[in-house]
Design a protein around this motif. Structure first.
Motif, short mmCIF file in Angstrom:
data_model
loop_
_atom_site.label_atom_id
_atom_site.label_comp_id
_atom_site.label_asym_id
_atom_site.label_seq_id
_atom_site.Cartn_x
_atom_site.Cartn_y
_atom_site.Cartn_z
N TYR A 46 91.98 -43.46 36.79
CA TYR A 46 92.69 -42.70 37.23
C TYR A 46 92.92 -41.15 36.53
O TYR A 46 92.68 -41.34 35.29
CB TYR A 46 94.29 -43.26 37.36
CG TYR A 46 94.37 -44.15 36.17
CD1 TYR A 46 95.33 -43.19 35.30
CD2 TYR A 46 94.40 -45.32 35.92
CE1 TYR A 46 95.84 -44.05 34.03
CE2 TYR A 46 95.05 -46.03 34.99
CZ TYR A 46 95.76 -45.18 33.94
OH TYR A 46 95.95 -45.95 32.69
N ARG A 47 93.11 -40.24 37.43
CA ARG A 47 93.16 -38.87 36.91
C ARG A 47 94.86 -38.50 36.89
O ARG A 47 95.52 -38.76 37.94
CB ARG A 47 92.70 -37.93 38.00
CG ARG A 47 92.74 -36.36 37.79
CD ARG A 47 91.99 -35.71 38.64
NE ARG A 47 92.80 -35.63 40.24
CZ ARG A 47 93.48 -34.68 40.50
NH1 ARG A 47 93.95 -33.88 39.57
NH2 ARG A 47 94.11 -34.98 41.62
N SER A 82 94.69 -40.18 49.34
CA SER A 82 94.78 -40.66 48.13
C SER A 82 95.72 -41.70 47.77
O SER A 82 96.64 -41.63 48.53
CB SER A 82 94.93 -39.57 46.92
OG SER A 82 93.67 -38.61 47.01
N GLU A 97 96.28 -40.30 39.98
CA GLU A 97 95.42 -40.72 41.24
C GLU A 97 94.43 -41.62 41.02
O GLU A 97 93.73 -41.54 39.84
CB GLU A 97 94.78 -39.37 41.76
CG GLU A 97 94.01 -39.43 43.06
CD GLU A 97 93.27 -38.22 43.45
OE1 GLU A 97 92.87 -38.31 44.75
OE2 GLU A 97 93.26 -37.35 42.93
N CYS A 99 90.88 -43.54 41.11
CA CYS A 99 89.49 -43.08 41.37
C CYS A 99 88.39 -44.02 41.00
O CYS A 99 88.66 -44.95 40.12
CB CYS A 99 89.28 -41.83 40.55
SG CYS A 99 90.25 -40.39 40.71
N CYS A 100 87.41 -44.17 41.86
CA CYS A 100 86.23 -44.86 41.68
C CYS A 100 85.00 -43.95 41.24
O CYS A 100 84.60 -43.09 42.16
CB CYS A 100 86.02 -45.65 42.80
SG CYS A 100 87.35 -46.73 43.21
N LYS A 101 84.28 -44.46 40.16
CA LYS A 101 83.11 -43.82 39.66
C LYS A 101 81.93 -44.34 40.50
O LYS A 101 81.66 -45.54 40.32
CB LYS A 101 83.09 -43.58 38.24
CG LYS A 101 82.15 -42.87 37.60
CD LYS A 101 82.01 -42.83 36.22
CE LYS A 101 81.17 -41.83 35.64
NZ LYS A 101 81.18 -42.01 34.19
N PHE A 106 83.12 -39.22 40.46
CA PHE A 106 84.33 -39.74 40.98
C PHE A 106 84.75 -39.75 42.31
O PHE A 106 84.63 -38.51 42.83
CB PHE A 106 85.56 -39.46 39.91
CG PHE A 106 85.52 -40.16 38.78
CD1 PHE A 106 86.01 -41.55 38.43
CD2 PHE A 106 85.07 -39.69 37.54
CE1 PHE A 106 86.15 -42.02 37.26
CE2 PHE A 106 84.92 -40.30 36.23
CZ PHE A 106 85.52 -41.53 36.25
N ARG A 108 87.88 -40.32 45.33
CA ARG A 108 89.11 -41.04 45.63
C ARG A 108 88.95 -42.19 46.06
O ARG A 108 87.96 -42.73 46.82
CB ARG A 108 89.93 -39.94 46.64
CG ARG A 108 90.48 -38.60 45.99
CD ARG A 108 90.88 -38.01 47.06
NE ARG A 108 91.56 -36.83 46.51
CZ ARG A 108 92.00 -35.85 47.19
NH1 ARG A 108 91.77 -35.75 48.56
NH2 ARG A 108 92.79 -34.79 46.41
#
Length: 198
Positions: A46-47, A82, A97, A99-101, A106, A108
């Motif tokens: 997450y960011r 998001s 937020e 996130c998936c890499k 990355f 959302r």
């Protein structure tokens, strides 16, 4: 304890179960689940949001933030496009937020396919089911929605054929007749329902 999950919604489950997203063990479990399904995600993180972006979200969702905040409180909210994780240290609420890499980039969580979001949604349930100390009955509606039949079969096989010393119970509603097989269920574990006007 009874927990009812409406798995037909494209919503990530929130509250205390996604507090686990902050723990390394749960994130490893989630990534291993997504790797098993071969969706191309190498990391879920997450960011952290700051400034006016975080302030506007906290203002919008102030109704879901309890007055008596405690350390470890969390809530997942969908603010299109998001998913955000609200967490508390007991005094303040932070906004991140999810996130998936994929490879070096990355994305959302909301940019993932519906099947991937469904796996993320079910991950907390699957994580809880493997805990021997967990004594819960999970009712999951639409378990198989948005999932390929083979993914649904593999998940049900894995958790229905698990250690008999586990104390949790899983009750699912499915619409895919390919899942009504004795490879997964005993005869007495299957209940067919025909709906009429009443």
């Amino acid at each position: 304890q009874f927990i009812v999950i409406d798995a037909s919604r494209q919503v990530l489950l929130g509250d205390k179960y996604y507090a686990k997203l902050q723990t390394e063990d749960f994130r490893k479990f989630l990534v291993s689940l997504l790797n098993w399904a071969d969706v191309g995600i190498s990391e879920v993180s997450y960011r952290k949001l700051t400034g006016s972006e975080a302030d506007s979200l906290l203002l919008k969702y102030r109704a879901v933030i309890p007055d008596d905040l405690h350390d470890g409180w969390s809530r997942v909210v969908l603010e299109s496009p998001s998913y955000y994780l609200l967490t508390s240290d007991g005094t303040n609420v932070s906004v991140c937020e999810i996130c998936c890499k994929h490879g070096g980039h990355f994305f959302r969580a909301s940019e993932e396919s519906q099947g991937t979001i469904k796996l993320i949604q079910l991950s907390s349930l699957l994580y809880q089911l493997r805990e021997k100390s967990s004594r819960m009955v999970w009712f999951v509606d639409e378990f198989d929605s948005k999932l390929h039949t083979l993914i649904s079969q593999a998940l049900l096989n894995q958790y229905m054929g698990t250690d008999e010393t586990l104390s949790s119970q899983l009750v699912v509603a499915v619409h895919d007749t390919n899942l009504l097989t004795h490879d997964i269920w005993r005869t007495d574990e299957i209940c067919l329902v025909t709906k009429d006007k009443e």
